[in-house]
Design an enzyme around this catalytic site. Sequence first.
Site, PDB file in Angstrom:
ATOM      1  N   LYS A  36     -27.683  29.561 -72.194  1.00  0.00           N
ATOM      2  CA  LYS A  36     -26.925  30.965 -71.318  1.00  0.00           C
ATOM      3  C   LYS A  36     -25.038  30.754 -71.090  1.00  0.00           C
ATOM      4  CE  LYS A  36     -26.013  26.285 -68.837  1.00  0.00           C
ATOM      5  NZ  LYS A  36     -26.834  25.502 -67.562  1.00  0.00           N
ATOM      6  N   ARG A 143     -30.215  23.060 -57.017  1.00  0.00           N
ATOM      7  CA  ARG A 143     -29.729  24.229 -57.489  1.00  0.00           C
ATOM      8  C   ARG A 143     -31.336  24.936 -57.574  1.00  0.00           C
ATOM      9  NH1 ARG A 143     -26.973  23.543 -62.914  1.00  0.00           N
ATOM     10  NH2 ARG A 143     -25.698  22.082 -62.941  1.00  0.00           N
ATOM     11  N   TYR A 273       5.412  31.076 -81.486  1.00  0.00           N
ATOM     12  CA  TYR A 273       4.549  31.935 -81.408  1.00  0.00           C
ATOM     13  C   TYR A 273       3.476  32.725 -81.568  1.00  0.00           C
ATOM     14  CZ  TYR A 273       9.171  32.635 -78.425  1.00  0.00           C
ATOM     15  OH  TYR A 273      10.109  31.885 -78.120  1.00  0.00           O
TER      16      TYR A 273
HETATM   17  C1  LIG Z   1     -27.163  24.533 -68.179  1.00  0.00           C
HETATM   18  C2  LIG Z   1     -28.669  23.633 -68.196  1.00  0.00           C
HETATM   19  C3  LIG Z   1     -28.957  23.311 -69.057  1.00  0.00           C
HETATM   20  C4  LIG Z   1     -28.451  22.491 -70.520  1.00  0.00           C
HETATM   21  O1  LIG Z   1     -26.758  21.615 -70.199  1.00  0.00           O
HETATM   22  P1  LIG Z   1     -26.102  20.783 -70.982  1.00  0.00           P
HETATM   23  O2  LIG Z   1     -25.459  19.881 -69.827  1.00  0.00           O
HETATM   24  O3  LIG Z   1     -25.149  21.844 -71.707  1.00  0.00           O
HETATM   25  O4  LIG Z   1     -26.758  20.147 -71.517  1.00  0.00           O
HETATM   26  C5  LIG Z   1     -30.135  22.887 -68.747  1.00  0.00           C
HETATM   27  N1  LIG Z   1     -31.265  23.142 -67.928  1.00  0.00           N
HETATM   28  C6  LIG Z   1     -30.125  23.272 -66.644  1.00  0.00           C
HETATM   29  C7  LIG Z   1     -31.432  24.286 -65.879  1.00  0.00           C
HETATM   30  C8  LIG Z   1     -29.471  24.573 -67.047  1.00  0.00           C
HETATM   31  O5  LIG Z   1     -28.936  25.435 -66.578  1.00  0.00           O
END
Ligand SMILES: *Cc1c(COP(=O)(O)O)cnc(C)c1O
Length: 373
Positions: A36, A143, A273
């Site tokens: 993602k 969630r 810089y």
């Molecule tokens: C982002 C996500 C993961 C991976 O999470 P990490 O902590 O980066 O390994 C796994 N499952 C779901 C549903 C997620 O949204």
Amino acid sequence: MIRPPIEAVIDLDAFGANVTHLRATVGPARLMVVVKADAYGHGRVPITREAVRRGIRDIGALDLESAIALRESGLADDVAILAWLHQPGADFAAGIRAHIDLGVSSPAELEAIATASARLAQTEGHAFVAPRLHLKLDTGLHRNGATAEVWPQLVTAAVDAERAGLVRVHAAWTHIAEASEEEDTLALERFLAGVAVARELGADIRLRHLAASSAGLRRANVRLDLVRMGGHCWGIPSFDGVTPADIGLVPVMTLHAQVLGVRTTETGSASLYVGAGYGDGLPRRLAGRVAVAVRGVRFAVVAVERDHLELTASKDDVRALGIATGDDAVLFGTGAEGEQTVRQWGDLTGTLGDEITTRIAARVPRRYIGGSV
Ligand SMILES: *Cc1c(COP(=O)(O)O)cnc(C)c1O
């Protein structure tokens, strides 16, 4: 060597080694690589290609659009791509045609999917392949996912749709907080109870998954059949007090930028810089908290402007090291050139290393080294 003013170098060999190590650690559970947010800024397509080359057959894409784009990038059907976060009005028909596995969190989503399937079955005839479903239970994180009250209704609707040839029930899953052992244990118990309920209702659950990077690496009993990992694949530890090397990982992204100018003063201080700023996605909170390596030596970041960073140094450093305009500054990386890791940057600024890599602007060029591309 001449570099662009700012560049993120993505080491596909480091990524591949992380994946190989994580796969071996969580085995016999399978490893899903979660890509993602453009693979947390590392680039979804090259990362997925390398993962597949390393034997990964499960990719987590979050949304349907990016899942379909991945399939269209040339990913064969023996690689499962899961999309689970659906906007209202999501184009399930396009996802089903692209053979995307669908996460399902509610009876309403199930109905939308079954409706899309029924239409496709009519128009496509024998070419129609019923989508595989991952039924999601909410075990306390809130969630998305069906609550325990709604779960039997969701499962029953899925079983009915399967009998009608519209879907294939494949997996049950949930997401856990990974915050405390007690909470995660409770979530695991709730989840296993939910799987038992689903099986009693006639669902053929072949795959169960709930853990991500943190719990998946730390606790064997939450791995079940598959572990979903993002952070650890990029070599960013997702729990405290360890370096990547401590847990067998190598940071994948190294952020470079050019020294744009050097200013020395009468009093013997100096400013460097560097051509990277908040316009490139760097947090302004880095100022006063992190350091950047030039010629193997770390210099504190004192200001983050839109298109540059200011580092503080001394005239003696500048002279002794021969620092000059055009030098390479290493912002974060593996530590091989004296730089901090992005996990350290996260710790020093009160955020996650993942968040920093994810926010590196799309306009910053990514250069891929190693791997097969
Ligand atoms: C982002 C996500 C993961 C991976 O999470 P990490 O902590 O980066 O390994 C796994 N499952 C779901 C549903 C997620 O949204």
